[in-house]
Design a protein around this motif. Structure first.
Motif, PDB file in Angstrom:
ATOM      1  N   SER A  55       5.407  19.594  -1.960  1.00 28.28           N
ATOM      2  CA  SER A  55       6.009  18.882  -1.294  1.00 28.28           C
ATOM      3  C   SER A  55       7.494  18.343  -1.485  1.00 28.28           C
ATOM      4  O   SER A  55       7.995  17.980  -0.356  1.00 28.28           O
ATOM      5  N   ASP A 111       0.885  -1.155   0.169  1.00 27.12           N
ATOM      6  CA  ASP A 111       0.170  -0.003   0.060  1.00 27.12           C
ATOM      7  C   ASP A 111       0.831   1.046   0.230  1.00 27.12           C
ATOM      8  O   ASP A 111       1.991   1.563   1.023  1.00 27.12           O
ATOM      9  N   LEU A 112       0.580   2.115  -1.062  1.00 25.98           N
ATOM     10  CA  LEU A 112       1.364   3.355  -1.134  1.00 25.98           C
ATOM     11  C   LEU A 112       1.325   4.193  -0.068  1.00 25.98           C
ATOM     12  O   LEU A 112       2.135   4.770   0.450  1.00 25.98           O
ATOM     13  N   THR A 113       0.459   4.226   1.011  1.00 24.77           N
ATOM     14  CA  THR A 113      -0.024   5.046   2.067  1.00 24.77           C
ATOM     15  C   THR A 113       0.679   4.467   3.318  1.00 24.77           C
ATOM     16  O   THR A 113       0.687   4.922   4.427  1.00 24.77           O
ATOM     17  N   ASN A 114       1.194   3.213   3.304  1.00 24.80           N
ATOM     18  CA  ASN A 114       1.656   2.383   4.663  1.00 24.80           C
ATOM     19  C   ASN A 114       2.792   1.646   3.765  1.00 24.80           C
ATOM     20  O   ASN A 114       2.640   0.298   3.692  1.00 24.80           O
ATOM     21  N   LYS A 170       1.584  19.968  -6.845  1.00 22.47           N
ATOM     22  CA  LYS A 170       1.599  19.166  -5.559  1.00 22.47           C
ATOM     23  C   LYS A 170       3.130  18.797  -5.201  1.00 22.47           C
ATOM     24  O   LYS A 170       3.623  18.817  -4.241  1.00 22.47           O
ATOM     25  N   ASN A 185       8.452   7.171  -9.550  1.00 24.16           N
ATOM     26  CA  ASN A 185       7.104   7.227  -9.472  1.00 24.16           C
ATOM     27  C   ASN A 185       6.500   7.479 -10.957  1.00 24.16           C
ATOM     28  O   ASN A 185       6.070   8.698 -11.178  1.00 24.16           O
ATOM     29  N   SER A 204       1.249   9.556  -5.552  1.00 25.31           N
ATOM     30  CA  SER A 204       2.409   9.741  -4.700  1.00 25.31           C
ATOM     31  C   SER A 204       1.683   9.764  -3.245  1.00 25.31           C
ATOM     32  O   SER A 204       0.688  10.069  -3.121  1.00 25.31           O
ATOM     33  N   HIS A 205       2.684   9.630  -2.389  1.00 26.61           N
ATOM     34  CA  HIS A 205       2.237   9.902  -0.975  1.00 26.61           C
ATOM     35  C   HIS A 205       3.445  10.408  -0.307  1.00 26.61           C
ATOM     36  O   HIS A 205       4.654   9.687   0.059  1.00 26.61           O
ATOM     37  N   TYR A 206       3.488  11.717  -0.462  1.00 31.30           N
ATOM     38  CA  TYR A 206       5.007  12.297   0.139  1.00 31.30           C
ATOM     39  C   TYR A 206       5.519  12.254   1.169  1.00 31.30           C
ATOM     40  O   TYR A 206       6.682  12.276   1.820  1.00 31.30           O
ATOM     41  N   LYS A 207       4.538  12.197   2.332  1.00 34.64           N
ATOM     42  CA  LYS A 207       4.972  11.900   3.737  1.00 34.64           C
ATOM     43  C   LYS A 207       5.694  10.429   3.930  1.00 34.64           C
ATOM     44  O   LYS A 207       6.749  10.392   4.524  1.00 34.64           O
ATOM     45  N   GLU A 208       5.087   9.402   3.249  1.00 31.80           N
ATOM     46  CA  GLU A 208       5.788   8.113   3.091  1.00 31.80           C
ATOM     47  C   GLU A 208       7.114   8.099   2.277  1.00 31.80           C
ATOM     48  O   GLU A 208       8.093   7.512   2.743  1.00 31.80           O
TER      49      GLU A 208
END
Length: 281
Positions: free
Chosen positions: A220, A145-148, A216, A161, A166-170
């Motif tokens: 980021s 999972d991109l978010t985790n 975005k 990418n 995208s999930h910039y925090k990860e």
């Protein structure tokens, strides 16, 4: 010659420190054909040598047929210019992570053009990952999972990418200091001939903008490269029908229009892309 599962076991023996448990975020130890975290969450290798890090099965619209057509177009040279621009950012890197790798063709082609010690590809589609295991490349594949992300903090030198969310925090969490994200975004003229052919009476579907995605990225990441890559690709005759089935565009197309295009397929296609490269601020 080692079986895929045994080759993957060797990879985990050498690289288990690159991963972290997606459930409790603790570190892993490799044991036989599995990764087991300090809280005893266990992830076993499949027979194809992949790890499935998702908590539940995820059904996606990208099926084997679409992946197969997409793979054929990538291998035909449609994205040759883009790949040549990305490759230098992989050179000499220790760990490269391909986010949303699909069936693995981009990472495979990039491996022919660049040097990187460890290559990992992941996608949310289990079907795509299983297809990726057939690629002729020394890489490790997993469903995640991109978010985790199931990767340890500051473990990755370069994130690819390409045509994926995208999930910039990860990204920020898993990148090493000085690590980079290379993002590819479709520009306004991407596949314009196909859009016009599929939707001749719908101007809105013939063009689109990814400006919000581009903005975005700039918000980021610290932007270090921004380049537009535009070419017109001469489609090999044996690949012209693959073009019609390689993207979600065909899902909304009128069946009669698709049938007509199969009889008279496109001979050229515009590949209009934006390459963004960024570092952690």
């Amino acid at each position: 010659m080692l079986k895929k599962i045994d080759k993957a076991k060797e990879f985990l023996l050498e690289n288990s420190q690159l991963f972290r448990c997606p459930i409790c975020h603790s570190s892993f130890l490799q044991k036989d054909y599995a990764l087991i975290c300090t809280e005893n969450h266990r992830f076993d290798l499949s027979k194809k040598g992949t790890l499935y890090f998702l908590k539940t099965h995820v059904q996606t619209d990208y099926d084997q047929q679409m992946f197969t057509h997409r793979q054929a177009m990538i291998k035909s040279g449609m994205y040759e210019n883009m790949l040549a621009e990305i490759a230098p950012y992989m050179d000499g890197k220790e760990i490269v992570l391909d986010v949303g790798c699909g069936e693995g063709s981009f990472l495979t082609e990039l491996s022919k053009l660049s040097t990187a010690k460890v290559k990992i590809g992941f996608d949310i589609s289990k079907e795509g990952i299983y297809l990726a295991t057939n690629q002729p490349v020394d890489a490790f594949w997993c469903a995640a999972d991109l978010t985790n992300l199931p990767f340890a903090d500051q473990s990755v030198d370069c994130i690819l990418n390409i045509f994926s969310p995208s999930h910039y925090k990860e990204f920020e969490r898993v990148l090493k200091p000085g690590g980079q994200v290379v993002k590819i975004v479709p520009e306004t003229d991407y596949l314009k001939e196909l859009r016009t052919a599929f939707f001749p009476n719908d101007q809105k579907k013939q063009t689109y903008s990814n400006q919000k995605v581009i903005d975005k990225f700039s918000e980021s990441m610290k932007l270090i490269a921004d380049k537009r890559l535009t070419t017109v690709f001469d489609i090999p005759e044996e690949r012209r029908l693959d073009l019609l089935e390689m993207s979600p565009l065909e899902w909304q197309a009128d069946p009669e229009i698709k049938a007509g295009l199969k009889k008279q397929p496109l001979k050229k296609i515009t590949v209009d892309l934006r390459m963004l490269v960024g570092e952690i601020r």
